[in-house]
Enzyme design. Sequence first.
Site, PDB file in Angstrom:
ATOM      1  N   LYS A   1       2.475   2.181  -5.206  1.00  0.00           N
ATOM      2  CA  LYS A   1       3.197   1.691  -6.385  1.00  0.00           C
ATOM      3  C   LYS A   1       2.451   1.990  -7.677  1.00  0.00           C
ATOM      4  O   LYS A   1       3.068   2.318  -8.696  1.00  0.00           O
ATOM      5  CB  LYS A   1       3.440   0.181  -6.249  1.00  0.00           C
ATOM      6  CG  LYS A   1       4.362  -0.192  -5.099  1.00  0.00           C
ATOM      7  CD  LYS A   1       4.541  -1.689  -4.967  1.00  0.00           C
ATOM      8  CE  LYS A   1       3.294  -2.383  -4.477  1.00  0.00           C
ATOM      9  NZ  LYS A   1       2.912  -2.017  -3.099  1.00  0.00           N
TER      10      LYS A   1
ATOM     11  N   HIS B   1      -3.558  -1.669  -6.796  1.00  0.00           N
ATOM     12  CA  HIS B   1      -2.721  -0.539  -7.204  1.00  0.00           C
ATOM     13  C   HIS B   1      -3.610   0.604  -7.676  1.00  0.00           C
ATOM     14  O   HIS B   1      -4.283   0.507  -8.701  1.00  0.00           O
ATOM     15  CB  HIS B   1      -1.755  -0.986  -8.307  1.00  0.00           C
ATOM     16  CG  HIS B   1      -0.697  -1.921  -7.798  1.00  0.00           C
ATOM     17  ND1 HIS B   1       0.350  -2.362  -8.577  1.00  0.00           N
ATOM     18  CD2 HIS B   1      -0.518  -2.485  -6.583  1.00  0.00           C
ATOM     19  CE1 HIS B   1       1.117  -3.163  -7.851  1.00  0.00           C
ATOM     20  NE2 HIS B   1       0.609  -3.253  -6.642  1.00  0.00           N
TER      21      HIS B   1
ATOM     22  N   ASP C   1       0.818  -1.225   0.000  1.00  0.00           N
ATOM     23  CA  ASP C   1       0.000   0.000   0.000  1.00  0.00           C
ATOM     24  C   ASP C   1       0.847   1.267   0.000  1.00  0.00           C
ATOM     25  O   ASP C   1       0.421   2.311   0.498  1.00  0.00           O
ATOM     26  CB  ASP C   1      -0.948   0.025   1.216  1.00  0.00           C
ATOM     27  CG  ASP C   1      -1.780  -1.241   1.319  1.00  0.00           C
ATOM     28  OD1 ASP C   1      -2.387  -1.617   0.315  1.00  0.00           O
ATOM     29  OD2 ASP C   1      -1.807  -1.853   2.409  1.00  0.00           O
TER      30      ASP C   1
END
Length: 422
Positions: free
Chosen positions: A16, A41, A13
């Site tokens: 990215k 993501h 988390d």
Amino acid sequence: MKIDILLGLQWGDEGKGKIVDVMTPRYDVIARFQGGPNAGHSLEFNGIKHVLHIIPSGIFHREKINIIGNGVVIDPAIFEEEINALVKMGLDPTSNLLISKKAHLILPTHKLLDAAQEAKKGKNKIGSTLKGIGPTYTDKTARHGMRVVDILAPDFTERYNALTASHKEMLKMYDFDYSEVLPKMELNFLNALNTLKKFKFIDNEYELNDYLNNEKSVLAEGAQGTLLDLEFGSYPFVTSSNTIAAGAFAGLGLAPSHIGKVIGIVKAYCTRVGSGPFPTELFDETGETLRKQGNEFGATTGRPRRCGWLDLVALKYAIMINGVNEIALTKADVMSNFETINICTAYKVNDEITSRFPTDSNAVIEPVLTSFKGWQQDISNIKTYDELPVEFKMYIQYIEKETGAKVSIVSVGPDREATIFR
């Protein structure tokens, strides 16, 4: 040509998805190398938030090739949902998304096994996302999993039935009733295979080596975070794949000699979802403020994330394991209202001060904290490094000094435009 690797240096988390998205214009190919729909993501642009679980985060750049590597596990039903969402946006993912023939499939019974096993653990549960990740990797290791290439086999149905039959026997051992939910799950799974078949299946090891030999630039995208790595994370509270830089080579079929830069993503504070040690966790109003201001709820599960101060002991460990060259520091804007900000610089374990990340996940750790003056200024609209508050620059400089890695990217908001390159 070398391959750059981008991965998380904490418990996942870290942001990215956003960083991959903003870096994609610099590369020809984005390749995801491990994990599955347990990842979430998040990307934001044009005022719209997007969450990807299986598909690489470069997919919104139509001219770039995206590859789901052999180290990834794919749930066809979730994959279909992601594809449908992209199509609604006017994208044609079949034009720039390639899928490894060797990637393993998550079957409906894998997800049921995940739920049954987690329920059986009771108080000792690891905090699984219940997406079937662990059981799928277990079958892969046991050498009787199903891969993408098996979808095209003439005896696919027989193979599928044989594997699910073995799973049903295991579910009986767990006294887990699946009779009502499994038929619908299987129908969704089998229908979703038609969507999967629309894509080009590749031997990604050949394709990626060809790209590199032809001077194409490749960015390997990791999921989860270093501290959830199966080998080097806080075992057993880890994921079922290798989230570290070394995992990129096995997960894509490339030799380690191809390594270029390793870019590590770090939140300006720490979060964790699920069970497991978290030395700097805050149980007070400060932790709740971080959760609310940072919208710290799992992109995959929706669960509230545990929040705490930045942990340099764990960060140095992650940087060492991965050989990190550069850091992307994210969510600094969340900490704009704190008068004082702390960083964990050492651990106190059994009355001894240590700078090493412990192997024993049951160790009782007391964080040794160093305090910094907060920047107490909205930084979300700042566009250059020079404009940042001096207190925040001191925070960054301290991280660089202690870790030996340059903070080359600073994220000051969720949108792709809220990014400062140094």
